[in-house]
Design an enzyme around this catalytic site. Structure first.
Site, PDB file in Angstrom:
ATOM      1  N   SER A   1       0.803  -1.225   0.000  1.00 19.82           N
ATOM      2  CA  SER A   1       0.000   0.000   0.000  1.00 19.82           C
ATOM      3  C   SER A   1       0.837   1.277   0.000  1.00 19.82           C
ATOM      4  O   SER A   1       0.320   2.342  -0.313  1.00 19.82           O
ATOM      5  CB  SER A   1      -0.955   0.008   1.196  1.00 19.82           C
ATOM      6  OG  SER A   1      -0.235   0.118   2.403  1.00 19.82           O
TER       7      SER A   1
ATOM      8  N   HIS B   1       1.070   4.331   6.693  1.00 18.43           N
ATOM      9  CA  HIS B   1       0.485   5.194   5.666  1.00 18.43           C
ATOM     10  C   HIS B   1       0.920   6.635   5.867  1.00 18.43           C
ATOM     11  O   HIS B   1       1.430   7.007   6.917  1.00 18.43           O
ATOM     12  CB  HIS B   1      -1.040   5.091   5.673  1.00 18.43           C
ATOM     13  CG  HIS B   1      -1.539   3.853   4.990  1.00 18.43           C
ATOM     14  ND1 HIS B   1      -2.859   3.490   5.014  1.00 18.43           N
ATOM     15  CD2 HIS B   1      -0.915   2.890   4.271  1.00 18.43           C
ATOM     16  CE1 HIS B   1      -3.019   2.363   4.337  1.00 18.43           C
ATOM     17  NE2 HIS B   1      -1.838   1.976   3.885  1.00 18.43           N
TER      18      HIS B   1
ATOM     19  N   ASP C   1      -7.978   6.276   4.432  1.00 12.54           N
ATOM     20  CA  ASP C   1      -8.080   5.133   5.342  1.00 12.54           C
ATOM     21  C   ASP C   1      -9.328   5.127   6.216  1.00 12.54           C
ATOM     22  O   ASP C   1      -9.405   4.339   7.161  1.00 12.54           O
ATOM     23  CB  ASP C   1      -6.852   5.102   6.264  1.00 12.54           C
ATOM     24  CG  ASP C   1      -5.584   4.781   5.525  1.00 12.54           C
ATOM     25  OD1 ASP C   1      -5.664   4.365   4.361  1.00 12.54           O
ATOM     26  OD2 ASP C   1      -4.504   4.938   6.123  1.00 12.54           O
TER      27      ASP C   1
END
Length: 166
Positions: free
Chosen positions: A44, A83, A108
């Protein structure tokens, strides 16, 4: 092998494990994070980080800004998520963050706990990424995902302890 050699081998093994534990705890205290080193488990965050990269975290009283890469945990989920901060807000003396993976199409929000719209910087963050080593963490991924590799490694460790002369 006599009893003295067995005790020596056991103490050597205990020394290795206790040294590793003390190193981990020292890093945890210095970085102010219960997990100062994490392995990237998914794609990701590509191209910034690849699967298997080891990340070094820091969590000492700092404010995150848009663009920082953070590691966070959600209640009820055991795997930390790496992230980038997409937005940040301040609300009643606390910093709230919205994150998104570089390789993901959306933010998210769907990963957060029910009715949670932002991450609480103090409660949810494990740390901010300060450095990394590429691909070295792939061994942990292989051990967790491949049963044969895991048992092969355990077998090699067992054989090496049986045949060592010291």
């Amino acid at each position: 092998m006599n009893i003295r050699q067995q005790i020596t081998q056991f103490l050597s093994l205990a020394y290795v494990f206790s040294s590793a534990f003390m190193l981990w705890k020292t890093l945890s205290v210095i970085a102010n994070s219960h997990s100062p080193i994490v392995v990237v488990l998914s794609g990701s965050m590509e191209p910034a980080f690849q699967r298997g990269d080891i990340l070094f975290l820091w969590n000492r009283d700092q404010q995150q800004k848009v663009g920082d890469i953070v590691v966070y945990e959600i209640d009820g989920k055991t795997i930390p998520i790496v992230h980038r901060v997409l937005r940040e807000h301040h609300n009643q003396q606390k910093q709230l963050l919205l994150t998104k993976g570089d390789n993901n199409a959306v933010d998210d929000l769907s990963l957060y706990a029910k009715k949670q719209q932002y991450l609480n910087q103090k409660a949810d963050l494990v740390g901010t990424v300060k450095g990394y080593l590429p691909f070295i963490g792939y061994v942990t991924i292989l051990i967790s995902e491949n049963v044969y590799f895991k048992y092969g490694m355990l077998g090699l460790l067992g054989l090496s302890s049986l045949f060592s002369n010291e």
